[in-house]
Motif scaffolding. Structure first.
Motif, PDB file in Angstrom:
ATOM      1  N   TYR A   1      32.235  40.836  29.558  1.00 24.15           N
ATOM      2  CA  TYR A   1      31.254  41.804  30.057  1.00 24.15           C
ATOM      3  C   TYR A   1      30.308  41.201  31.093  1.00 24.15           C
ATOM      4  O   TYR A   1      29.388  41.877  31.556  1.00 24.15           O
ATOM      5  CB  TYR A   1      30.430  42.349  28.895  1.00 24.15           C
ATOM      6  CG  TYR A   1      31.252  43.065  27.856  1.00 24.15           C
ATOM      7  CD1 TYR A   1      31.701  44.360  28.063  1.00 24.15           C
ATOM      8  CD2 TYR A   1      31.587  42.433  26.656  1.00 24.15           C
ATOM      9  CE1 TYR A   1      32.464  45.021  27.111  1.00 24.15           C
ATOM     10  CE2 TYR A   1      32.352  43.078  25.693  1.00 24.15           C
ATOM     11  CZ  TYR A   1      32.785  44.378  25.929  1.00 24.15           C
ATOM     12  OH  TYR A   1      33.550  45.017  24.980  1.00 24.15           O
ATOM     13  N   GLU A   2      30.530  39.962  31.489  1.00 18.79           N
ATOM     14  CA  GLU A   2      29.597  39.259  32.366  1.00 18.79           C
ATOM     15  C   GLU A   2      29.789  39.672  33.825  1.00 18.79           C
ATOM     16  O   GLU A   2      30.162  38.869  34.687  1.00 18.79           O
ATOM     17  CB  GLU A   2      29.758  37.746  32.199  1.00 18.79           C
ATOM     18  CG  GLU A   2      28.606  36.937  32.761  1.00 18.79           C
ATOM     19  CD  GLU A   2      28.788  35.447  32.560  1.00 18.79           C
ATOM     20  OE1 GLU A   2      27.902  34.699  32.991  1.00 18.79           O
ATOM     21  OE2 GLU A   2      29.807  35.032  31.983  1.00 18.79           O
ATOM     22  N   ASN A   3      29.496  40.911  34.086  1.00 21.52           N
ATOM     23  CA  ASN A   3      29.651  41.476  35.424  1.00 21.52           C
ATOM     24  C   ASN A   3      28.294  41.878  35.985  1.00 21.52           C
ATOM     25  O   ASN A   3      27.413  42.323  35.238  1.00 21.52           O
ATOM     26  CB  ASN A   3      30.575  42.695  35.370  1.00 21.52           C
ATOM     27  CG  ASN A   3      31.977  42.340  34.909  1.00 21.52           C
ATOM     28  OD1 ASN A   3      32.661  41.536  35.532  1.00 21.52           O
ATOM     29  ND2 ASN A   3      32.412  42.934  33.791  1.00 21.52           N
ATOM     30  N   PRO A   4      28.081  41.735  37.295  1.00 21.74           N
ATOM     31  CA  PRO A   4      26.759  42.010  37.871  1.00 21.74           C
ATOM     32  C   PRO A   4      26.365  43.478  37.733  1.00 21.74           C
ATOM     33  O   PRO A   4      27.141  44.385  38.052  1.00 21.74           O
ATOM     34  CB  PRO A   4      26.930  41.610  39.344  1.00 21.74           C
ATOM     35  CG  PRO A   4      28.405  41.692  39.600  1.00 21.74           C
ATOM     36  CD  PRO A   4      29.059  41.307  38.319  1.00 21.74           C
ATOM     37  N   CYS A   5      25.133  43.687  37.278  1.00 21.56           N
ATOM     38  CA  CYS A   5      24.587  45.026  37.080  1.00 21.56           C
ATOM     39  C   CYS A   5      23.213  45.100  37.742  1.00 21.56           C
ATOM     40  O   CYS A   5      22.438  44.146  37.700  1.00 21.56           O
ATOM     41  CB  CYS A   5      24.457  45.340  35.594  1.00 21.56           C
ATOM     42  SG  CYS A   5      26.036  45.426  34.707  1.00 21.56           S
TER      43      CYS A   5
ATOM     44  N   PRO B   1      38.437  40.516  34.823  1.00 17.89           N
ATOM     45  CA  PRO B   1      39.132  40.664  33.532  1.00 17.89           C
ATOM     46  C   PRO B   1      38.434  39.950  32.383  1.00 17.89           C
ATOM     47  O   PRO B   1      38.477  40.413  31.237  1.00 17.89           O
ATOM     48  CB  PRO B   1      40.509  40.040  33.800  1.00 17.89           C
ATOM     49  CG  PRO B   1      40.677  40.090  35.281  1.00 17.89           C
ATOM     50  CD  PRO B   1      39.305  39.928  35.847  1.00 17.89           C
ATOM     51  N   GLY B   2      37.787  38.811  32.660  1.00 17.23           N
ATOM     52  CA  GLY B   2      37.165  38.035  31.599  1.00 17.23           C
ATOM     53  C   GLY B   2      38.037  36.875  31.163  1.00 17.23           C
ATOM     54  O   GLY B   2      39.263  36.951  31.177  1.00 17.23           O
ATOM     55  N   GLY B   3      37.406  35.775  30.779  1.00 21.08           N
ATOM     56  CA  GLY B   3      38.135  34.594  30.356  1.00 21.08           C
ATOM     57  C   GLY B   3      38.546  33.738  31.538  1.00 21.08           C
ATOM     58  O   GLY B   3      38.735  34.225  32.655  1.00 21.08           O
ATOM     59  N   LEU B   4      38.710  32.436  31.305  1.00 20.23           N
ATOM     60  CA  LEU B   4      39.027  31.539  32.410  1.00 20.23           C
ATOM     61  C   LEU B   4      40.445  31.732  32.931  1.00 20.23           C
ATOM     62  O   LEU B   4      40.714  31.504  34.112  1.00 20.23           O
ATOM     63  CB  LEU B   4      38.836  30.084  31.963  1.00 20.23           C
ATOM     64  CG  LEU B   4      38.924  29.020  33.067  1.00 20.23           C
ATOM     65  CD1 LEU B   4      37.887  29.278  34.148  1.00 20.23           C
ATOM     66  CD2 LEU B   4      38.764  27.633  32.485  1.00 20.23           C
ATOM     67  N   LYS B   5      41.361  32.189  32.100  1.00 22.39           N
ATOM     68  CA  LYS B   5      42.742  32.371  32.553  1.00 22.39           C
ATOM     69  C   LYS B   5      42.827  33.433  33.640  1.00 22.39           C
ATOM     70  O   LYS B   5      43.415  33.209  34.714  1.00 22.39           O
ATOM     71  CB  LYS B   5      43.655  32.732  31.384  1.00 22.39           C
ATOM     72  CG  LYS B   5      45.109  32.915  31.793  1.00 22.39           C
ATOM     73  CD  LYS B   5      45.984  33.247  30.592  1.00 22.39           C
ATOM     74  CE  LYS B   5      47.433  33.433  31.017  1.00 22.39           C
ATOM     75  NZ  LYS B   5      48.308  33.771  29.842  1.00 22.39           N
ATOM     76  N   MET B   6      42.253  34.606  33.399  1.00 24.45           N
ATOM     77  CA  MET B   6      42.299  35.701  34.363  1.00 24.45           C
ATOM     78  C   MET B   6      41.069  35.723  35.279  1.00 24.45           C
ATOM     79  O   MET B   6      41.133  36.259  36.380  1.00 24.45           O
ATOM     80  CB  MET B   6      42.410  37.038  33.622  1.00 24.45           C
ATOM     81  CG  MET B   6      43.671  37.165  32.774  1.00 24.45           C
ATOM     82  SD  MET B   6      45.173  37.088  33.783  1.00 24.45           S
ATOM     83  CE  MET B   6      44.986  38.599  34.725  1.00 24.45           C
ATOM     84  N   GLY B   7      39.971  35.167  34.816  1.00 25.86           N
ATOM     85  CA  GLY B   7      38.775  35.079  35.643  1.00 25.86           C
ATOM     86  C   GLY B   7      37.630  35.947  35.166  1.00 25.86           C
ATOM     87  O   GLY B   7      37.834  37.050  34.649  1.00 25.86           O
ATOM     88  N   PHE B   8      36.414  35.442  35.351  1.00 20.72           N
ATOM     89  CA  PHE B   8      35.219  36.188  34.961  1.00 20.72           C
ATOM     90  C   PHE B   8      34.148  36.026  36.027  1.00 20.72           C
ATOM     91  O   PHE B   8      34.114  35.041  36.765  1.00 20.72           O
ATOM     92  CB  PHE B   8      34.684  35.709  33.602  1.00 20.72           C
ATOM     93  CG  PHE B   8      34.240  34.269  33.587  1.00 20.72           C
ATOM     94  CD1 PHE B   8      32.893  33.939  33.709  1.00 20.72           C
ATOM     95  CD2 PHE B   8      35.160  33.236  33.432  1.00 20.72           C
ATOM     96  CE1 PHE B   8      32.473  32.617  33.693  1.00 20.72           C
ATOM     97  CE2 PHE B   8      34.757  31.911  33.412  1.00 20.72           C
ATOM     98  CZ  PHE B   8      33.413  31.596  33.548  1.00 20.72           C
ATOM     99  N   ASN B   9      33.255  37.009  36.137  1.00 20.60           N
ATOM    100  CA  ASN B   9      32.123  36.955  37.046  1.00 20.60           C
ATOM    101  C   ASN B   9      30.950  36.257  36.368  1.00 20.60           C
ATOM    102  O   ASN B   9      30.856  36.216  35.135  1.00 20.60           O
ATOM    103  CB  ASN B   9      31.700  38.363  37.465  1.00 20.60           C
ATOM    104  CG  ASN B   9      32.718  39.040  38.356  1.00 20.60           C
ATOM    105  OD1 ASN B   9      33.355  38.389  39.194  1.00 20.60           O
ATOM    106  ND2 ASN B   9      32.889  40.357  38.206  1.00 20.60           N
ATOM    107  N   ASN B  10      30.034  35.730  37.184  1.00 20.15           N
ATOM    108  CA  ASN B  10      28.880  35.035  36.616  1.00 20.15           C
ATOM    109  C   ASN B  10      27.862  34.713  37.707  1.00 20.15           C
ATOM    110  O   ASN B  10      28.146  34.806  38.903  1.00 20.15           O
ATOM    111  CB  ASN B  10      29.317  33.743  35.905  1.00 20.15           C
ATOM    112  CG  ASN B  10      30.031  32.766  36.821  1.00 20.15           C
ATOM    113  OD1 ASN B  10      29.431  31.859  37.387  1.00 20.15           O
ATOM    114  ND2 ASN B  10      31.349  32.944  36.990  1.00 20.15           N
TER     115      ASN B  10
END
Length: 357
Positions: free
Chosen positions: A93-97, A121-130
């Motif tokens: 859920y770590e997406n910019p809001c 998508p989330g997770g290091l395999k598919m990628g996450f925002n931060n």
């Protein structure tokens, strides 16, 4: 409480001294004077509505359009913020809001904007925002939201434009590394100062897989195309935080035009003990952005002992009220020992703790 203060406008000039009211009462009433630090912990966290319904957020970046740009409001609101939901440290859920406020205390989603403004998508395999950061560009009359995307194969800095009519652009990539290693991870918790339309400055942390971490500086002519990073040091040629026994982890920055410097608030961890980290102050001259000093060697805020922020502090963002002594409004993220992430709102005169004051 009425204060006399100068207002700094976007072009860098200072207006004549004007009187205005600040709602410091809310800030003082919600503080918990239990620490001996310059800043005091907020008794209660702010309520920030999130698209995942957890109301847990982290890594804020705030713009006060009145004190920073001389505007009563922009897009209908005085305060704008970007943050990421982070329920129990779940990066899915770590997406910019984006959020707005009229007083810096009560926050809501502006009516035409749908959060999140980008999703991974989330997770290091598919990628996450931060790690988002928010900057206003007065020439384009738009807010730029910068944030990172990380996966095993790609490391990116992306940017989204928010316009005054509350339309949101598609994200573009401004820095891309693939493949990447931790030595190339030099824009963690990026923070940006827009000096002019052709002078953009970025600071970020990282450079190593394990602490202690370093600080890096980048320059850009347009805020999109960035030069390679340069390691930041202090007057002794050392990392400014490691020299006082800490390692920078997540930080933010704002210009102080009266003092002609960039100021940082950094959440930093001790390098030689298992004690909890704290929030620290640092600065650099506007003319030497890669030379960072720590004139306050003690933390200005620590986790509370038994309140909502008793686990760990994290990234904080701040605004200066523009007066001679500079009252700092600070929004900080923190985790409780139960694992919930919230934002606190505090304030104070940070420079009372300077060694050179």
């Amino acid at each position: 409480m009425k204060l006399w203060s100068a207002v700094r406008y976007a072009n860098g000039s200072i207006d004549t001294w004007v009187s205005r009211k600040f709602t410091y009462t809310k800030e003082i009433d919600n503080l918990n004077p239990s620490n001996t630090t310059v800043l005091q912990n907020a008794r209660k966290p702010l309520i920030i509505p999130t698209y995942d319904k957890s109301n847990q957020v982290v890594h804020p970046s705030v713009i006060d359009f009145y004190t920073e740009h001389g505007l009563q409001q922009w897009g209908g609101y005085r305060f704008w913020m970007v943050a990421t939901p982070y329920p129990y440290s779940n990066d899915f859920y770590e997406n910019p809001c984006v959020y707005t406020s009229s007083d810096g205390v009560n926050w809501f989603v502006p009516h035409k904007i749908i959060n999140p403004i980008d999703q991974a998508p989330g997770g290091l395999k598919m990628g996450f925002n931060n790690d988002p950061d928010m900057i206003y560009d007065p020439d384009a009359d738009e807010i730029r939201v910068y944030f990172r995307f990380a996966s095993r194969s790609h490391l990116k800095v992306k940017m989204v434009r928010v316009r005054a009519n509350l339309t949101v652009s598609r994200p573009i990539t401004v820095i891309s590394q693939s493949p990447w290693t931790q030595s190339e991870n030099t824009h963690r918790s990026l923070c940006i100062w827009r000096e002019s339309s052709h002078q953009w400055h970025m600071w970020g942390g990282g450079g190593t897989e394990a602490p202690p971490h370093n600080i890096y500086y980048r320059f850009s002519r347009d805020g999109i195309h960035w030069e390679p990073p340069k390691k930041c040091v202090n007057d002794n040629g050392n990392d400014p935080f490691q020299d006082i026994g800490y390692t920078n982890w997540h930080f933010s920055c704002k210009p102080n035009y009266q003092k002609k410097r960039i100021e940082f608030l950094s959440y930093a961890n001790p390098t030689i003990s298992n004690s909890k980290g704290g929030l620290f102050y640092a600065e650099c001259s506007m003319t030497t952005p890669f030379l960072i000093r720590t004139p306050i060697v003690e933390p200005i805020l620590l986790p509370s002992e038994r309140n909502w922020d008793n686990g760990t502090l994290y990234r904080a963002t701040f605004c200066l009220d523009g007066s001679v002594n500079n009252y700092y409004r600070v929004w900080y993220s923190a985790r409780s020992e139960r694992g919930t992430w919230k934002l606190g709102y505090t304030g104070g005169y940070i420079h009372n703790a300077r060694r050179d004051s």
